[in-house]
Design a protein around this motif. Sequence first.
Motif, PDB file in Angstrom:
ATOM      1  N   GLY A  87     -20.770 -10.865  28.768  1.00  0.00           N
ATOM      2  CA  GLY A  87     -21.469 -10.148  29.828  1.00  0.00           C
ATOM      3  C   GLY A  87     -20.702  -8.920  30.274  1.00  0.00           C
ATOM      4  O   GLY A  87     -21.270  -7.835  30.469  1.00  0.00           O
ATOM      5  N   LEU A  88     -19.383  -9.062  30.419  1.00  0.00           N
ATOM      6  CA  LEU A  88     -18.529  -7.934  30.800  1.00  0.00           C
ATOM      7  C   LEU A  88     -18.516  -6.872  29.706  1.00  0.00           C
ATOM      8  O   LEU A  88     -18.550  -5.662  29.986  1.00  0.00           O
ATOM      9  N   PHE A  89     -18.465  -7.307  28.448  1.00  0.00           N
ATOM     10  CA  PHE A  89     -18.517  -6.380  27.317  1.00  0.00           C
ATOM     11  C   PHE A  89     -19.814  -5.570  27.357  1.00  0.00           C
ATOM     12  O   PHE A  89     -19.811  -4.345  27.215  1.00  0.00           O
ATOM     13  N   LEU A  90     -20.940  -6.255  27.561  1.00  0.00           N
ATOM     14  CA  LEU A  90     -22.243  -5.594  27.524  1.00  0.00           C
ATOM     15  C   LEU A  90     -22.465  -4.674  28.717  1.00  0.00           C
ATOM     16  O   LEU A  90     -23.024  -3.583  28.560  1.00  0.00           O
ATOM     17  N   CYS A  91     -22.028  -5.096  29.901  1.00  0.00           N
ATOM     18  CA  CYS A  91     -22.265  -4.240  31.076  1.00  0.00           C
ATOM     19  C   CYS A  91     -21.425  -2.966  30.984  1.00  0.00           C
ATOM     20  O   CYS A  91     -21.871  -1.888  31.385  1.00  0.00           O
ATOM     21  N   HIS A  92     -20.220  -3.075  30.405  1.00  0.00           N
ATOM     22  CA  HIS A  92     -19.395  -1.875  30.215  1.00  0.00           C
ATOM     23  C   HIS A  92     -19.966  -1.013  29.093  1.00  0.00           C
ATOM     24  O   HIS A  92     -19.938   0.224  29.176  1.00  0.00           O
ATOM     25  N   PHE A  93     -20.499  -1.652  28.057  1.00  0.00           N
ATOM     26  CA  PHE A  93     -21.170  -0.935  26.972  1.00  0.00           C
ATOM     27  C   PHE A  93     -22.301  -0.076  27.525  1.00  0.00           C
ATOM     28  O   PHE A  93     -22.459   1.092  27.164  1.00  0.00           O
ATOM     29  N   GLY A  94     -23.087  -0.648  28.411  1.00  0.00           N
ATOM     30  CA  GLY A  94     -24.269   0.037  28.909  1.00  0.00           C
ATOM     31  C   GLY A  94     -23.988   1.181  29.852  1.00  0.00           C
ATOM     32  O   GLY A  94     -24.737   2.161  29.880  1.00  0.00           O
ATOM     33  N   LEU A 113     -27.605  -3.628  31.762  1.00  0.00           N
ATOM     34  CA  LEU A 113     -28.227  -4.375  32.853  1.00  0.00           C
ATOM     35  C   LEU A 113     -28.313  -5.856  32.508  1.00  0.00           C
ATOM     36  O   LEU A 113     -28.037  -6.718  33.364  1.00  0.00           O
ATOM     37  N   ILE A 114     -28.666  -6.169  31.269  1.00  0.00           N
ATOM     38  CA  ILE A 114     -28.699  -7.574  30.834  1.00  0.00           C
ATOM     39  C   ILE A 114     -27.310  -8.187  30.959  1.00  0.00           C
ATOM     40  O   ILE A 114     -27.138  -9.316  31.424  1.00  0.00           O
ATOM     41  N   GLY A 115     -26.287  -7.411  30.557  1.00  0.00           N
ATOM     42  CA  GLY A 115     -24.917  -7.904  30.644  1.00  0.00           C
ATOM     43  C   GLY A 115     -24.496  -8.237  32.054  1.00  0.00           C
ATOM     44  O   GLY A 115     -23.931  -9.304  32.309  1.00  0.00           O
ATOM     45  N   VAL A 116     -24.788  -7.346  32.999  1.00  0.00           N
ATOM     46  CA  VAL A 116     -24.345  -7.585  34.379  1.00  0.00           C
ATOM     47  C   VAL A 116     -25.151  -8.703  35.033  1.00  0.00           C
ATOM     48  O   VAL A 116     -24.657  -9.402  35.921  1.00  0.00           O
ATOM     49  N   ILE A 117     -26.395  -8.919  34.578  1.00  0.00           N
ATOM     50  CA  ILE A 117     -27.209 -10.002  35.132  1.00  0.00           C
ATOM     51  C   ILE A 117     -26.663 -11.363  34.708  1.00  0.00           C
ATOM     52  O   ILE A 117     -26.655 -12.316  35.505  1.00  0.00           O
ATOM     53  N   ILE A 118     -26.182 -11.478  33.467  1.00  0.00           N
ATOM     54  CA  ILE A 118     -25.723 -12.792  32.998  1.00  0.00           C
ATOM     55  C   ILE A 118     -24.309 -13.127  33.471  1.00  0.00           C
ATOM     56  O   ILE A 118     -23.856 -14.260  33.299  1.00  0.00           O
ATOM     57  N   ILE A 119     -23.625 -12.169  34.084  1.00  0.00           N
ATOM     58  CA  ILE A 119     -22.278 -12.433  34.595  1.00  0.00           C
ATOM     59  C   ILE A 119     -22.344 -13.379  35.788  1.00  0.00           C
ATOM     60  O   ILE A 119     -23.240 -13.288  36.624  1.00  0.00           O
ATOM     61  N   LYS A 120     -21.382 -14.277  35.859  1.00  0.00           N
ATOM     62  CA  LYS A 120     -21.222 -15.144  37.021  1.00  0.00           C
ATOM     63  C   LYS A 120     -20.113 -14.594  37.909  1.00  0.00           C
ATOM     64  O   LYS A 120     -19.076 -14.172  37.424  1.00  0.00           O
ATOM     65  N   GLU A 121     -20.359 -14.594  39.194  1.00  0.00           N
ATOM     66  CA  GLU A 121     -19.327 -14.158  40.138  1.00  0.00           C
ATOM     67  C   GLU A 121     -18.886 -15.348  40.971  1.00  0.00           C
ATOM     68  O   GLU A 121     -19.703 -16.049  41.548  1.00  0.00           O
ATOM     69  N   LYS A 122     -17.577 -15.581  41.024  1.00  0.00           N
ATOM     70  CA  LYS A 122     -17.033 -16.626  41.882  1.00  0.00           C
ATOM     71  C   LYS A 122     -15.882 -16.038  42.671  1.00  0.00           C
ATOM     72  O   LYS A 122     -15.305 -15.028  42.296  1.00  0.00           O
TER      73      LYS A 122
END
Length: 421
Positions: A220-227, A398-407
């Motif tokens: 998810g982090l890879f994809l959101c930075h890619f985008g 956007l798909i990448g940041v949506i699938i990321i979990k934040e804790k």
Amino acid sequence: MDKHNSKFRWVVFTSVLFTYLIMASQRTAPGLITDQLMRDFQVTASTIGLVTSIQFFVYTCLQIPMGILADRYGPNFFLIIGSILTGFGTIMYSLGNHESILFFARMLTGIGDATIWVNLVLILSQWFNAKEFTRLIGVAGMTGSLGFLLATVPFSAMIVLLGWRAAFFSAGCLLCVCGVLLYLILVKKTNQPVIVKTNQHREKFGVLLKRIFSSRQAWGLFLCHFGIVGGYIGFIGSWAVPYGMNIYGLTRLHASQLIMVSLIGALIGAPLIGWISSRLDMIKRPYIVFHIIILLCWFTFLLFQEHPPFFLFVLLFFIIGFGFGSNSLTFALVRLTFPKTESGFVSGFANTGGFLSAVLLPGIFGYLLDHFQSVSGSIAEGYYFGFITPVVFSLVGLIGVIIIKEKNQVVESKPNTQVSL
């Protein structure tokens, strides 16, 4: 030394960011002397393009290895050596008398440059608490944009005043001085060894690699930075000026000012978005908002058939630059959701995504321009279909940041701890 409460942490912060400023300026500075290099070395534009691109290729390839090494041996050594390598590479570039020397010099610069961001992230995470880190990582992102700005008018003036060889030689010497300064601050002043080997149990490399590569959070982090990175660096740095000239009839000088508009947006956005995220005490939701904004901006070019009204066009460039400033939240999420023993690896993995998109987008965009111009004879149609590329890239982000979990907290006592997905 209690690093999180020590006033000395601001000395560390300033010295590391100053080094990043100078190193970032040398990523794009060679573009200022392309015509001079072609004339002095009697080479083609494609040769100079290869010399220029090799630094970014080396930088991208080394992000994951650098993250692994920084996790295992600490960030101080690699940041010190990296700044000195970049300095030596820049000095060699200034003294080169053959294109092969220029090529090797930019490879050396790329190796040194590959050390800066991952190790900067780790050093700041050591010296600042989580809330300060979220705010300051935005300032660090702004510093990179300032480096690009430094490589425009200020460095151009230096080239005019001293000549290109003396200007690059001076920059290389300054980077070597930065390496010595970092050694004095990070090692001598804090009485730490240059290379730090932790006593914590380490997984075998293959096991760690398999676990991170199978982690939805890491991807998810890879994809959101890619985008979010590819559209800004890939398009703004490659096709923005030709687009302004071909579609709006601007001169090269006026089209170049569009890059300044986007750069100003990034300078404002990086620290402000970090501050907003810190104040809200959340990362994922603001990051989603800015990904959506950037996606809508790129889609607007399609909506207006690649030719929005000029005022809107300038505004879109500013907003895209502003939204790009949110890319530092990727690394705030790395710190928040991965143990410190893995944060370098994951930071390098995520950063690879960003620069991979920056490498891919210009080539795809250029291919579409060539294809539609040869088929229809109209470059405007090529730009229309070309803008599909940043739209798709932004959608991936956007798909990448949506699938990321934040804790809110990472358990650091167990190096094998994973984020629950």
